[in-house]
Design an enzyme around this catalytic site. Sequence first.
Site, mmCIF file in Angstrom:
data_model
loop_
_atom_site.group_PDB
_atom_site.id
_atom_site.type_symbol
_atom_site.label_atom_id
_atom_site.label_comp_id
_atom_site.label_asym_id
_atom_site.label_seq_id
_atom_site.Cartn_x
_atom_site.Cartn_y
_atom_site.Cartn_z
ATOM 1 N N LYS A 1 -0.576 -16.729 -95.147
ATOM 2 C CA LYS A 1 -0.574 -16.737 -93.684
ATOM 3 C C LYS A 1 -0.569 -15.291 -93.212
ATOM 4 C CE LYS A 1 1.936 -18.402 -89.617
ATOM 5 N NZ LYS A 1 3.119 -19.154 -89.137
ATOM 6 N N ARG B 1 0.494 -19.508 -79.275
ATOM 7 C CA ARG B 1 1.767 -19.043 -78.718
ATOM 8 C C ARG B 1 1.840 -19.307 -77.220
ATOM 9 N NH1 ARG B 1 1.808 -13.543 -82.451
ATOM 10 N NH2 ARG B 1 2.299 -14.616 -84.404
ATOM 11 N N LYS C 1 5.537 -9.899 -86.409
ATOM 12 C CA LYS C 1 5.808 -10.695 -87.608
ATOM 13 C C LYS C 1 5.222 -10.053 -88.873
ATOM 14 C CE LYS C 1 6.198 -15.016 -85.028
ATOM 15 N NZ LYS C 1 5.995 -16.477 -85.047
ATOM 16 N N GLU D 1 0.897 -14.707 -103.899
ATOM 17 C CA GLU D 1 1.603 -15.756 -103.160
ATOM 18 C C GLU D 1 1.271 -17.141 -103.729
ATOM 19 O OE1 GLU D 1 3.868 -15.536 -100.948
ATOM 20 O OE2 GLU D 1 3.720 -13.572 -99.986
ATOM 21 N N LYS E 1 -4.380 -19.330 -93.800
ATOM 22 C CA LYS E 1 -4.377 -19.302 -92.338
ATOM 23 C C LYS E 1 -4.464 -17.855 -91.874
ATOM 24 C CE LYS E 1 -1.519 -20.521 -88.312
ATOM 25 N NZ LYS E 1 -0.226 -21.038 -87.833
ATOM 26 N N SER F 1 -6.051 -21.399 -83.364
ATOM 27 C CA SER F 1 -6.306 -21.499 -81.922
ATOM 28 C C SER F 1 -7.295 -20.468 -81.408
ATOM 29 C CB SER F 1 -4.986 -21.376 -81.167
ATOM 30 O OG SER F 1 -4.350 -20.136 -81.452
ATOM 31 N N TYR G 1 -8.346 -27.783 -84.311
ATOM 32 C CA TYR G 1 -8.288 -28.337 -82.959
ATOM 33 C C TYR G 1 -9.609 -29.006 -82.588
ATOM 34 C CZ TYR G 1 -4.185 -25.422 -82.967
ATOM 35 O OH TYR G 1 -2.986 -24.858 -83.311
#
Length: 345
Positions: free
Chosen positions: A215, A225, A237, A253, A268, A294, A333
């Site tokens: 991610k 958000r 972040k 990872e 992602k 998004s 989406y």
Amino acid sequence: MGLLFSPVYPTESDSMPQLPTHRPRRNRKSQVIRDMVQETRLTTHDFIYPLFLIEGQNQQLEVSSMPGIHRFTADRLIDEIGRCVELGIHTFAPFPSINDALKDRLAQESANPEGLYLKTVADIKRQFPDVVLMTDVAMDPYSSDGHDGVVDVDSGEILNDASLEVLGQMALAQARAGADIIGPSDMMDGRVAWIREVLDQNAFGHVSIMSYTAKYASAFYGPFRDALDSAPKKGDKKSYQMNPANRREALRELALDEAEGADMVMVKPALSYLDVILDVKNHTHLPVTAYNVSGEYAMVKAAARNGWLDGEKTMMEVLTSIKRAGADAILTYFAKEAAEVLRRG
């Protein structure tokens, strides 16, 4: 009408010009043949549909930065799931928008069985027992700090190991509510092993973990958000989400998530990270998912609304490219709209 060129006839000493022997265009000459040799196919089974949940009743509010996407109260969200099931979509990922008054630095609302999220998950499973629900494990929707982990009040550091305890309790509460797949999106070190142990020790060994393996700290999350009002109150972040410039790090990872007991792995965002999807696919036997986020959705919709792109064709090309890169499933989406296109054939 004269010839467009003058034919040249070979003499005995000449050889015939070499024409191509291999002609890939023969496999493109009709729609039937193109369909027959098509390598990548989208179906509704590929889609996981993210949905936004808000407090209240009988409301659906469009997200201004995501045309066509709404935030639903629980009753309307259940209606939306019913419509999607009719279209052949059977896997959903609800995300909650939590009232600020319920947020605190330890995200305690995330484990409240009577809270908006867990109560709605349980209601969905009662009404649609055969749908698959993937729930989100991260503190940011419930955190007064807006971060995915516990924030040290003095230094502002995200405390990895303290966060694991919160994430484990959140995952357990979601499993009790009826979650089929737990989706840790926090990127804390060791969270897959921690959650797996918590679930197994509490008789939820059958609940899957789809880890957000790679991610990235991406600029493409902005509309999400907006929808959930979950942006960090301070800082960013980047100390836990991955650097967009890094590719090999995703494989580290991946190796850790496999060793810790993940059942599925995720990249992602998706569209800007097709190379990472391919790398992950080539290095694991686990199912690979990708999150068409998004901002990727919003770009296509904005360009389509301005007449710069054919929105429907671009949507299907984007989704096909993600699957072609190696994704076995796609959180998107576009799921409902794409399902409608696939139904038309």
